[in-house]
Write a protein that holds these residues in place. Structure first.
Motif, PDB file in Angstrom:
ATOM      1  N   GLU A 142       1.063  -1.023   0.023  1.00  0.00           N
ATOM      2  CA  GLU A 142      -0.054  -0.408   0.143  1.00  0.00           C
ATOM      3  C   GLU A 142       0.569   0.604  -0.423  1.00  0.00           C
ATOM      4  OE1 GLU A 142      -0.277  -2.695   2.260  1.00  0.00           O
ATOM      5  OE2 GLU A 142      -2.128  -3.440   1.415  1.00  0.00           O
ATOM      6  N   ASN A 143       1.605   1.010   0.579  1.00  0.00           N
ATOM      7  CA  ASN A 143       2.989   2.597   0.680  1.00  0.00           C
ATOM      8  C   ASN A 143       3.433   3.023  -0.496  1.00  0.00           C
ATOM      9  OD1 ASN A 143       2.160   2.763   3.600  1.00  0.00           O
ATOM     10  ND2 ASN A 143       4.410   2.333   4.012  1.00  0.00           N
ATOM     11  N   VAL A 144       3.814   1.728  -1.591  1.00  0.00           N
ATOM     12  CA  VAL A 144       4.584   1.570  -2.524  1.00  0.00           C
ATOM     13  C   VAL A 144       3.713   2.276  -3.716  1.00  0.00           C
ATOM     14  CG1 VAL A 144       5.442   0.095  -4.348  1.00  0.00           C
ATOM     15  CG2 VAL A 144       6.277  -0.629  -1.967  1.00  0.00           C
ATOM     16  N   LEU A 145       2.196   2.197  -3.578  1.00  0.00           N
ATOM     17  CA  LEU A 145       1.140   2.189  -4.153  1.00  0.00           C
ATOM     18  C   LEU A 145       1.029   3.634  -4.349  1.00  0.00           C
ATOM     19  CD1 LEU A 145      -0.656   1.667  -6.187  1.00  0.00           C
ATOM     20  CD2 LEU A 145      -2.159   1.326  -4.436  1.00  0.00           C
ATOM     21  N   LEU A 146       0.747   4.098  -2.951  1.00  0.00           N
ATOM     22  CA  LEU A 146       0.866   5.729  -2.429  1.00  0.00           C
ATOM     23  C   LEU A 146       2.219   6.463  -3.032  1.00  0.00           C
ATOM     24  CD1 LEU A 146      -0.597   5.991   0.836  1.00  0.00           C
ATOM     25  CD2 LEU A 146      -1.620   6.870  -1.223  1.00  0.00           C
ATOM     26  N   LEU A 147       3.451   5.767  -2.516  1.00  0.00           N
ATOM     27  CA  LEU A 147       4.345   6.710  -2.797  1.00  0.00           C
ATOM     28  C   LEU A 147       4.785   6.461  -5.057  1.00  0.00           C
ATOM     29  CD1 LEU A 147       7.359   4.885  -0.616  1.00  0.00           C
ATOM     30  CD2 LEU A 147       6.318   7.337  -1.101  1.00  0.00           C
ATOM     31  N   CYS A 148       4.013   6.156  -5.594  1.00  0.00           N
ATOM     32  CA  CYS A 148       4.057   5.544  -6.975  1.00  0.00           C
ATOM     33  C   CYS A 148       3.552   6.377  -7.571  1.00  0.00           C
ATOM     34  CB  CYS A 148       4.304   4.454  -7.535  1.00  0.00           C
ATOM     35  SG  CYS A 148       5.243   2.865  -7.456  1.00  0.00           S
ATOM     36  N   LYS A 149       2.104   6.479  -6.795  1.00  0.00           N
ATOM     37  CA  LYS A 149       0.728   7.718  -7.733  1.00  0.00           C
ATOM     38  C   LYS A 149       1.181   8.656  -7.062  1.00  0.00           C
ATOM     39  CE  LYS A 149      -3.458   4.655  -6.644  1.00  0.00           C
ATOM     40  NZ  LYS A 149      -4.281   4.227  -6.490  1.00  0.00           N
ATOM     41  N   ALA A 150       2.369   9.446  -5.592  1.00  0.00           N
ATOM     42  CA  ALA A 150       2.908  10.422  -5.484  1.00  0.00           C
ATOM     43  C   ALA A 150       3.735  11.265  -6.028  1.00  0.00           C
ATOM     44  CB  ALA A 150       3.222  10.356  -4.327  1.00  0.00           C
ATOM     45  N   GLY A 151       4.479  10.210  -7.326  1.00  0.00           N
ATOM     46  CA  GLY A 151       5.352  10.724  -7.957  1.00  0.00           C
ATOM     47  C   GLY A 151       6.870  10.094  -8.303  1.00  0.00           C
ATOM     48  N   THR A 152       6.524   9.411  -7.459  1.00  0.00           N
ATOM     49  CA  THR A 152       7.996   8.831  -6.418  1.00  0.00           C
ATOM     50  C   THR A 152       8.460   8.103  -8.141  1.00  0.00           C
ATOM     51  OG1 THR A 152       7.345   8.671  -4.605  1.00  0.00           O
ATOM     52  CG2 THR A 152       9.318   7.337  -5.243  1.00  0.00           C
ATOM     53  N   ASP A 153      10.257   8.673  -8.088  1.00  0.00           N
ATOM     54  CA  ASP A 153      10.737   8.228  -9.302  1.00  0.00           C
ATOM     55  C   ASP A 153      11.243   6.455  -9.631  1.00  0.00           C
ATOM     56  OD1 ASP A 153      12.912   6.949 -10.944  1.00  0.00           O
ATOM     57  OD2 ASP A 153      14.091   8.262 -10.846  1.00  0.00           O
ATOM     58  N   ALA A 154      10.337   5.760  -9.549  1.00  0.00           N
ATOM     59  CA  ALA A 154      11.062   4.288  -9.014  1.00  0.00           C
ATOM     60  C   ALA A 154      12.250   3.714  -9.132  1.00  0.00           C
ATOM     61  CB  ALA A 154       9.530   3.324  -9.618  1.00  0.00           C
ATOM     62  N   ASP A 155      12.507   4.209 -10.535  1.00  0.00           N
ATOM     63  CA  ASP A 155      14.365   3.688 -10.679  1.00  0.00           C
ATOM     64  C   ASP A 155      14.984   4.066 -10.385  1.00  0.00           C
ATOM     65  OD1 ASP A 155      12.839   2.276 -13.206  1.00  0.00           O
ATOM     66  OD2 ASP A 155      12.240   3.876 -14.014  1.00  0.00           O
ATOM     67  N   LYS A 156      14.922   5.054  -9.527  1.00  0.00           N
ATOM     68  CA  LYS A 156      16.079   6.173  -8.973  1.00  0.00           C
ATOM     69  C   LYS A 156      16.791   4.890  -7.631  1.00  0.00           C
ATOM     70  CE  LYS A 156      17.034   9.584  -4.931  1.00  0.00           C
ATOM     71  NZ  LYS A 156      16.868  10.258  -4.566  1.00  0.00           N
ATOM     72  N   ALA A 157      18.096   5.088  -8.059  1.00  0.00           N
ATOM     73  CA  ALA A 157      19.279   3.568  -7.858  1.00  0.00           C
ATOM     74  C   ALA A 157      20.113   4.398  -6.474  1.00  0.00           C
ATOM     75  CB  ALA A 157      20.053   3.052  -8.891  1.00  0.00           C
ATOM     76  N   ARG A 158      20.034   3.575  -5.291  1.00  0.00           N
ATOM     77  CA  ARG A 158      21.406   3.581  -4.594  1.00  0.00           C
ATOM     78  C   ARG A 158      22.304   4.248  -5.159  1.00  0.00           C
ATOM     79  NH1 ARG A 158      20.218  -0.310   0.323  1.00  0.00           N
ATOM     80  NH2 ARG A 158      21.559   0.835   1.197  1.00  0.00           N
ATOM     81  N   PRO A 159      23.439   4.049  -4.497  1.00  0.00           N
ATOM     82  CA  PRO A 159      25.223   3.928  -4.724  1.00  0.00           C
ATOM     83  C   PRO A 159      25.589   2.339  -5.221  1.00  0.00           C
ATOM     84  CG  PRO A 159      24.660   5.830  -3.053  1.00  0.00           C
ATOM     85  CD  PRO A 159      23.642   4.653  -3.612  1.00  0.00           C
TER      86      PRO A 159
END
Length: 135
Positions: A76-93
């Motif tokens: 549910e948090n993933v869905l909300l964050l994606c709907k909020a426009g979070t860059d799902a492809d952002k990568a860690r170092p």
């Protein structure tokens, strides 16, 4: 913001109206959005996203709220964050994305959600995750 850490929706709402910076993290602590997402406080995540919290802010190790939610099977948090426009492809170092976190933990529902929203499953896997099958 300690209120988000404890899921106190009303306090978060009042603090937001008072102008509290939801993106500011206390020393050696996470942002309010990361705290709320990590602790399954869905209503607080929603409030913070609606208030314009920076969904791309990360921990010092590069992990964002989306990566943490993906890692802990918080669909549910993933869905909300994606709907909020979070860059799902952002990568860690180390190259790990939210999709890699979910895949590594075998969270199929989260993997499917990320693939349906915006995460690219065709990106090469990072060297630090050699046990994952090649896309």
């Amino acid at each position: 913001m300690i209120a988000s850490d404890h899921g106190r929706r009303e306090n978060v709402l009042l603090l937001g109206k008072a102008g509290t910076d939801a993106d500011k993290a206390r020393p050696h602590r996470d942002t309010s959005l990361i705290d709320a997402s990590d602790r399954r406080h869905l209503e607080v995540v929603l409030l913070l996203c609606k208030a314009g919290a920076d969904t791309g802010k990360a921990r010092p190790n590069g992990a964002t709220a989306l990566m943490i939610a993906s890692d802990h099977r918080r669909r549910e948090n993933v869905l909300l964050l994606c709907k909020a426009g979070t860059d799902a492809d952002k990568a860690r170092p180390n190259g790990a994305t939210a999709l890699i976190h979910a895949s590594d933990r075998r969270h199929l529902a989260v993997v499917l959600l990320l693939c349906e929203t915006s995460a690219h499953s065709d990106k090469p896997r990072p060297v630090s995750y050699p046990h994952l099958p090649a896309p």
